[in-house]
Design a protein around this motif. Structure first.
Motif, PDB file in Angstrom:
ATOM      1  N   ARG B 263       0.833  -1.201   0.000  1.00  0.00           N
ATOM      2  CA  ARG B 263       0.000   0.000   0.000  1.00  0.00           C
ATOM      3  C   ARG B 263       0.874   1.260   0.000  1.00  0.00           C
ATOM      4  O   ARG B 263       0.620   2.211  -0.735  1.00  0.00           O
ATOM      5  N   ILE B 264       1.921   1.238   0.842  1.00  0.00           N
ATOM      6  CA  ILE B 264       2.761   2.435   0.974  1.00  0.00           C
ATOM      7  C   ILE B 264       3.585   2.660  -0.286  1.00  0.00           C
ATOM      8  O   ILE B 264       3.784   3.798  -0.704  1.00  0.00           O
ATOM      9  N   ASP B 265       4.028   1.581  -0.914  1.00  0.00           N
ATOM     10  CA  ASP B 265       4.761   1.748  -2.172  1.00  0.00           C
ATOM     11  C   ASP B 265       3.848   2.335  -3.251  1.00  0.00           C
ATOM     12  O   ASP B 265       4.286   3.169  -4.061  1.00  0.00           O
ATOM     13  N   ALA B 266       2.576   1.905  -3.247  1.00  0.00           N
ATOM     14  CA  ALA B 266       1.618   2.505  -4.186  1.00  0.00           C
ATOM     15  C   ALA B 266       1.456   3.988  -3.890  1.00  0.00           C
ATOM     16  O   ALA B 266       1.328   4.824  -4.789  1.00  0.00           O
ATOM     17  N   MET B 267       1.478   4.333  -2.597  1.00  0.00           N
ATOM     18  CA  MET B 267       1.401   5.753  -2.216  1.00  0.00           C
ATOM     19  C   MET B 267       2.583   6.521  -2.777  1.00  0.00           C
ATOM     20  O   MET B 267       2.457   7.656  -3.222  1.00  0.00           O
ATOM     21  N   GLN B 268       3.762   5.890  -2.726  1.00  0.00           N
ATOM     22  CA  GLN B 268       4.950   6.579  -3.210  1.00  0.00           C
ATOM     23  C   GLN B 268       4.807   6.923  -4.689  1.00  0.00           C
ATOM     24  O   GLN B 268       5.232   7.996  -5.129  1.00  0.00           O
ATOM     25  N   ALA B 269       4.165   6.024  -5.445  1.00  0.00           N
ATOM     26  CA  ALA B 269       3.946   6.313  -6.866  1.00  0.00           C
ATOM     27  C   ALA B 269       3.042   7.530  -7.025  1.00  0.00           C
ATOM     28  O   ALA B 269       3.285   8.397  -7.876  1.00  0.00           O
ATOM     29  N   VAL B 270       1.993   7.624  -6.189  1.00  0.00           N
ATOM     30  CA  VAL B 270       1.118   8.796  -6.247  1.00  0.00           C
ATOM     31  C   VAL B 270       1.902  10.047  -5.854  1.00  0.00           C
ATOM     32  O   VAL B 270       1.782  11.103  -6.479  1.00  0.00           O
ATOM     33  N   GLU B 271       2.739   9.897  -4.827  1.00  0.00           N
ATOM     34  CA  GLU B 271       3.529  11.047  -4.370  1.00  0.00           C
ATOM     35  C   GLU B 271       4.461  11.534  -5.478  1.00  0.00           C
ATOM     36  O   GLU B 271       4.620  12.743  -5.684  1.00  0.00           O
ATOM     37  N   ASP B 272       5.066  10.583  -6.187  1.00  0.00           N
ATOM     38  CA  ASP B 272       5.929  10.973  -7.313  1.00  0.00           C
ATOM     39  C   ASP B 272       5.141  11.736  -8.371  1.00  0.00           C
ATOM     40  O   ASP B 272       5.614  12.747  -8.902  1.00  0.00           O
ATOM     41  N   ALA B 273       3.923  11.246  -8.657  1.00  0.00           N
ATOM     42  CA  ALA B 273       3.086  11.928  -9.651  1.00  0.00           C
ATOM     43  C   ALA B 273       2.722  13.329  -9.170  1.00  0.00           C
ATOM     44  O   ALA B 273       2.710  14.292  -9.936  1.00  0.00           O
ATOM     45  N   LEU B 274       2.440  13.444  -7.874  1.00  0.00           N
ATOM     46  CA  LEU B 274       2.121  14.735  -7.267  1.00  0.00           C
ATOM     47  C   LEU B 274       3.307  15.693  -7.432  1.00  0.00           C
ATOM     48  O   LEU B 274       3.140  16.858  -7.811  1.00  0.00           O
ATOM     49  N   ALA B 275       4.501  15.188  -7.122  1.00  0.00           N
ATOM     50  CA  ALA B 275       5.706  16.016  -7.226  1.00  0.00           C
ATOM     51  C   ALA B 275       5.941  16.432  -8.674  1.00  0.00           C
ATOM     52  O   ALA B 275       6.351  17.568  -8.951  1.00  0.00           O
ATOM     53  N   GLU B 276       5.643  15.507  -9.600  1.00  0.00           N
ATOM     54  CA  GLU B 276       5.815  15.805 -11.022  1.00  0.00           C
ATOM     55  C   GLU B 276       4.851  16.918 -11.452  1.00  0.00           C
ATOM     56  O   GLU B 276       5.221  17.846 -12.172  1.00  0.00           O
ATOM     57  N   GLU B 277       3.618  16.814 -10.975  1.00  0.00           N
ATOM     58  CA  GLU B 277       2.589  17.827 -11.249  1.00  0.00           C
ATOM     59  C   GLU B 277       3.053  19.202 -10.753  1.00  0.00           C
ATOM     60  O   GLU B 277       2.915  20.210 -11.434  1.00  0.00           O
ATOM     61  N   LEU B 278       3.609  19.190  -9.557  1.00  0.00           N
ATOM     62  CA  LEU B 278       4.103  20.431  -8.945  1.00  0.00           C
ATOM     63  C   LEU B 278       5.243  21.015  -9.762  1.00  0.00           C
ATOM     64  O   LEU B 278       5.313  22.225 -10.004  1.00  0.00           O
TER      65      LEU B 278
END
Lengths: 419, 419
Positions: B263-278
């Motif tokens: 679950r947390i690794d999946a979160m990291q993928a979302v976090e990376d996408a968030l950072a990319e968006e930023l």
């Protein structure tokens, strides 16, 4: 080797930069204050000049124009270097558009003076033009206060802004009253506007008193003698609160102007003292920050730096207070403690800053709610204000809370026909 | 000759500076996010390692330490140049003390790892140490979000901070649950803490959803399969909500760890996408500001600049909107209009920024109220939180309003005996 202490030092250097910038902003604000004072007086004299068909105060007005030009030159001299070195002040992205707008007003001033000189304007039109220019100058001061990052300096800037704004309402009252006496009377709307100006002054000076210190409050009270105040109130009673249809004696115009001018000049002395207080505070703050930087730099030189116990097994919620006495002892303290001390200080500063800014924000909220009511319901500014105030009294709520409700219900407000 | 246009250009240059600084801050935040992820995993593995007396995950933990060290080196490489060039980021005075504090934690990490390696710590002690370090790193992210001056970027930083904070609660839940399974049971306080961690995650992810966009929300939902979630909830039910005295099967520990880790690794993928968006947003913003600067500079070159009608006799409350199409037309427009457009834009930005920051401030208020209750009434963090939440439900008020009331009544709170 850690960079932790390096970042503590970098933080202090950033803080010194910010304080230097704030000191310069404060200087600029007080230079603008002098120009505002000169223009307020020019506005009053122009009103008497126009209201008397050019017979009264022609020479005084000319002299005052010269004074205004000199003050304007000082403001421009303070501003000019900033165009090529914008980092000398903080928050240029928000401050400079206000400056640009105020400069537009100053650029248009010669043409306005020409029209006053040739009696091509009514007192009301001249009044509106000067109010517009002065409000553009005060917007620069507001932005400076809103952008300040040190709570103590912010507090004084808020006091100064409110004092200047209160003085501006007093100046508007002077010019408005002169026009009324020379015109020979007031209708209902005009009387209401006069009362609005009196009330607005009081609101501003209340904030000034709250954010100022005892010495300045005393100076503010000592500024106006009881005799002067009695004369002012007498003329207010005649000019503003006498029943509709009363004919006003035009000869009271200059008398009113003098009474107001004495009061406003006394305000300028308080404003100068306020600006001086702000200048001294900035100086103290910068000196203190430099001393702290020096202390921490000495720590870096010394070899007694311990890395501290970041993972202490029983960490107390609050880090131990640093001993305030002597510095020899402190050298033995860990960087960790210094860092914690700095963090706590910043947290406290931030909390205080938010409280101070809330006062400015309340003003913004009330102004915006008024603007909304004016646009949607075709009200004048004072009608909008009166409506807000009346609602607040009826509902036993604070003005700012009512204003917030108005903004929150914006979508439900009836839309008036376009102008 | 006026400097009005000059100040408009200076304001734009300041804005570009600020956006460049924010872009760098955002980069730093995402680099820190990678380190946080590695340390969270190291924390979980260390907990299994300690809880199993060094039998489980010894190799995995070693590999993860290497990964953490690499991520740490990247963070240090991003930080180091700032010590001598602090103006590369905005708000150094507030950001750098947080950085200094986090570096203290990283400096102390080798000694902590040593104690884990030699089994000299309980899982609970290791857990507390890692939580302390991770919260120091997240405080840097919080400060970055709080100090941002552009509302759009601030909004994404708030989303990112809350996502990272939510993920941290998920990481704490992973480590806490592992310890519980390996220990073989939970007492009441431990069960309450577990529930608190679940609830805290949900609160953070709610803010993330509110401040994020549709694409990221979809990604967030797609990140966890229904099967994985069902497994997680099953283990939560066994570990956390089974009645007191239930003996937990130690073999479920690694199973729980794997379920959480997926679950947390999946979160990291979302976090990376968030950072990319930023990152992309910062790039667009900087490009746009540069284009506007270029446009205004062209205006300065041209001779078609009019001074505008500052004292227009019938000034409308709102300045006329600029035509949005084509720029040839705009050259004929006055500097005054440009200035007014800029002022309106800044006002709108400022309003929006305050709304975004309010979300962060609410968190601060709730945290401070909790701290106060913990100190005055000797409550644990989750007891304090529960008390606030219960009061909010009983009084049908928002949590933040109850928290504000608690702070306002601080003086009336009973003072507990000192620790």
């Amino acid at each position: 080797m850690t960079n932790s202490l390096g970042f503590l030092l970098a933080a202090r250097r950033c803080e010194i930069d910010e304080l230097d910038q704030l000191a310069r902003t404060s200087e600029l604000v007080s230079t603008i204050g002098r120009l505002v004072h000169a223009l307020q007086r020019e506005r009053g004299l122009s009103n008497v000049f126009l209201g008397s068909g050019g017979r009264r105060y022609a020479a005084e007005r000319q002299a005052q124009v010269a004074e205004s030009l000199q003050r304007e030159a000082q403001v421009r001299a303070a501003l000019d270097p900033l165009v090529n070195d914008p980092r000398r002040l903080a928050g240029g992205a928000r401050l400079f558009p206000r400056v640009a707008y105020a400069l537009q007003g100053l650029d248009a001033l010669p043409a306005l003076r020409q029209r006053v000189q040739s009696l091509a304007l009514s007192p009301e039109m001249a009044m509106a033009a000067f109010v517009r220019l002065l409000s553009a100058l005060l917007a620069v001061v507001f932005e400076a206060a809103d952008g300040a990052t040190d709570p103590d300096i912010s507090r004084w800037l808020v006091a100064l802004f409110n004092f200047m704004q209160g003085k501006e309402f007093a100046g508007q009252e002077r010019a408005f009253g002169v026009a009324a006496f020379l015109r020979g009377g007031n209708d209902d709307v005009q009387r209401q506007h006069w009362l609005h100006l009196i009330e607005s002054q009081e609101r501003c000076f209340r904030v000034f008193r709250d954010f100022s210190n005892e010495a300045l409050r005393a100076r503010w009270h000592a500024g106006a003698s009881a005799v002067q105040l009695a004369e002012l109130e007498r003329l207010r009673r005649i000019g503003c609160t006498s029943p509709a249809g009363t004919v006003l004696d035009a000869n009271l115009g200059p008398q009113w102007f003098e009474a107001c001018t004495q009061r406003i000049d006394a305000m300028q002395a308080v404003e100068d003292a306020l600006a001086e207080e702000l200048r001294a505070l900035c100086g103290r703050k910068v000196a203190q920050a430099r001393a702290e930087l020096q202390r921490d730099e000495a720590l870096k030189m010394g070899n007694s730096v311990q890395s501290g116990h970041f993972f202490a097994e029983a960490p107390s919620a609050e880090p131990a207070a640093l001993p305030g006495t002597g510095y020899g002892r402190q050298l033995e303290h860990s960087v960790l403690q210094l860092v914690q001390e700095q963090s706590q200080r910043l947290q406290a500063m931030n909390d205080e800053l938010q409280q101070v800014r809330a006062t400015l924000n309340e003003r913004k909220v009330v102004e915006r709610a008024k603007g909304l009511l004016m646009a949607h319901r075709h009200l004048s500014e004072e009608e909008a204000h009166k409506m807000l105030r009346q609602t607040a009294m009826n509902q036993n709520r604070r003005l700012v809370d009512v204003a917030e409700s108005v903004l929150a219900m914006a979508d439900f407000l009836p839309r008036g026909a376009p102008h």
